[in-house]
Design a protein around this motif. Structure first.
Motif, PDB file in Angstrom:
ATOM      1  N   GLN A 197       3.214   1.812   2.996  1.00 16.99           N
ATOM      2  CA  GLN A 197       2.435   1.804   4.231  1.00 16.99           C
ATOM      3  C   GLN A 197       2.187   0.374   4.673  1.00 16.99           C
ATOM      4  O   GLN A 197       2.029  -0.522   3.846  1.00 16.99           O
ATOM      5  CB  GLN A 197       1.100   2.512   4.033  1.00 16.99           C
TER       6      GLN A 197
ATOM      7  N   ALA B 262       1.263  12.078  -0.964  1.00 15.38           N
ATOM      8  CA  ALA B 262       1.095  13.427  -0.415  1.00 15.38           C
ATOM      9  C   ALA B 262       1.766  14.425  -1.352  1.00 15.38           C
ATOM     10  O   ALA B 262       2.761  14.104  -2.010  1.00 15.38           O
ATOM     11  CB  ALA B 262       1.707  13.508   0.984  1.00 15.38           C
TER      12      ALA B 262
ATOM     13  N   ASN C 253       0.867  -1.174   0.000  1.00 18.76           N
ATOM     14  CA  ASN C 253       0.000   0.000   0.000  1.00 18.76           C
ATOM     15  C   ASN C 253       0.905   1.224   0.000  1.00 18.76           C
ATOM     16  O   ASN C 253       2.042   1.164   0.464  1.00 18.76           O
ATOM     17  CB  ASN C 253      -0.869   0.021   1.254  1.00 18.76           C
TER      18      ASN C 253
ATOM     19  N   SER D 230      -3.606  14.513   0.182  1.00 23.04           N
ATOM     20  CA  SER D 230      -3.070  13.172   0.411  1.00 23.04           C
ATOM     21  C   SER D 230      -4.120  12.110   0.105  1.00 23.04           C
ATOM     22  O   SER D 230      -5.312  12.402   0.021  1.00 23.04           O
ATOM     23  CB  SER D 230      -2.584  13.021   1.856  1.00 23.04           C
TER      24      SER D 230
ATOM     25  N   SER E 197       0.998   5.670   0.639  1.00 25.14           N
ATOM     26  CA  SER E 197       0.362   6.949   0.908  1.00 25.14           C
ATOM     27  C   SER E 197       0.954   7.935  -0.089  1.00 25.14           C
ATOM     28  O   SER E 197       2.133   7.854  -0.430  1.00 25.14           O
ATOM     29  CB  SER E 197       0.611   7.413   2.345  1.00 25.14           C
TER      30      SER E 197
ATOM     31  N   TYR F  57      -4.520   7.408   0.300  1.00 24.17           N
ATOM     32  CA  TYR F  57      -3.971   6.078   0.563  1.00 24.17           C
ATOM     33  C   TYR F  57      -4.484   5.149  -0.536  1.00 24.17           C
ATOM     34  O   TYR F  57      -5.677   5.130  -0.814  1.00 24.17           O
ATOM     35  CB  TYR F  57      -4.384   5.554   1.937  1.00 24.17           C
TER      36      TYR F  57
ATOM     37  N   LEU G   6      -5.512  -1.929   4.197  1.00 23.77           N
ATOM     38  CA  LEU G   6      -6.242  -0.738   3.783  1.00 23.77           C
ATOM     39  C   LEU G   6      -7.508  -1.111   3.015  1.00 23.77           C
ATOM     40  O   LEU G   6      -8.077  -0.296   2.304  1.00 23.77           O
ATOM     41  CB  LEU G   6      -5.350   0.148   2.902  1.00 23.77           C
TER      42      LEU G   6
END
Length: 187
Positions: A171, A83, A79, A133, A81, A135, A175
């Motif tokens: 990450q 940003a 996974n 951001s 993230s 995910y 999720l």
């Protein structure tokens, strides 16, 4: 937190994106390839940021290989993230945009995520940048990520769309309850 990520992902860099703040190289664009326009790097409101010079649209890209993580990806265990800081100038509607394309071994886009903004109203009609951001579960079959940074001019003589501090970070955890980018329609 970064140390924790590094302990679980010792072979994965903290940020997959190289030169995320446009500070490396003579022109600030090491590791990036120009797609369109004339990318410029300036210090804007305390941040080194990409803008589009005088072109209507300026765009750069960077490809990030994930081939060595294919078992994690195909097992649904990688996974990321994402940003970024995006901005513009005063009451003008110039804006920055980040697109992340998840591509397979044949360079086919499996999934795409795009964030553009902010509008002049979202910036309070001021010159500034705002954080965005998301995910994402890296889709099965992904072998690399194409990161595209774009600046768009909608008013004035200069392209004041801004983008900086691009992060795509691994990450931990499940999720599956977080929505992912929608799949692309069939072509």
């Amino acid at each position: 937190v970064d140390d924790l990520k590094l302990n679980f992902f010792p072979d994965i860099p903290v940020n997959f994106v190289k030169n995320p703040g446009f500070i490396e190289g003579v022109d600030g664009l090491d590791f990036w390839t120009t797609r369109e326009g004339t990318p410029l790097v300036h210090n804007k409101w305390g941040h080194i940021a990409l803008n589009g010079g005088r072109k209507q649209t300026t765009s750069i890209q960077q490809d990030v290989s994930l081939c060595e993580y294919e078992k994690m990806i195909d097992g649904g265990r990688l996974n990321v993230s994402i940003a970024v800081l995006l901005g513009g100038y005063k009451n003008q509607e110039d804006y920055g945009e980040l697109t992340v394309q998840f591509k397979d071994i044949y360079a086919t886009t499996v999934q795409e995520w795009t964030q553009r903004g902010p509008t002049a109203a979202e910036r309070g009609l001021s010159s500034s940048m705002l954080p965005y951001s998301a995910y994402i579960i890296v889709p099965v079959g992904t072998r690399y990520i194409r990161v595209i940074c774009s600046a768009y001019r909608n008013a004035g003589g200069n392209n004041d769309g801004l983008i900086t501090d691009v992060e795509i970070m691994p990450q931990l955890g499940d999720l599956s309850n977080i929505s992912t980018a929608p799949p692309l329609p069939p072509t």
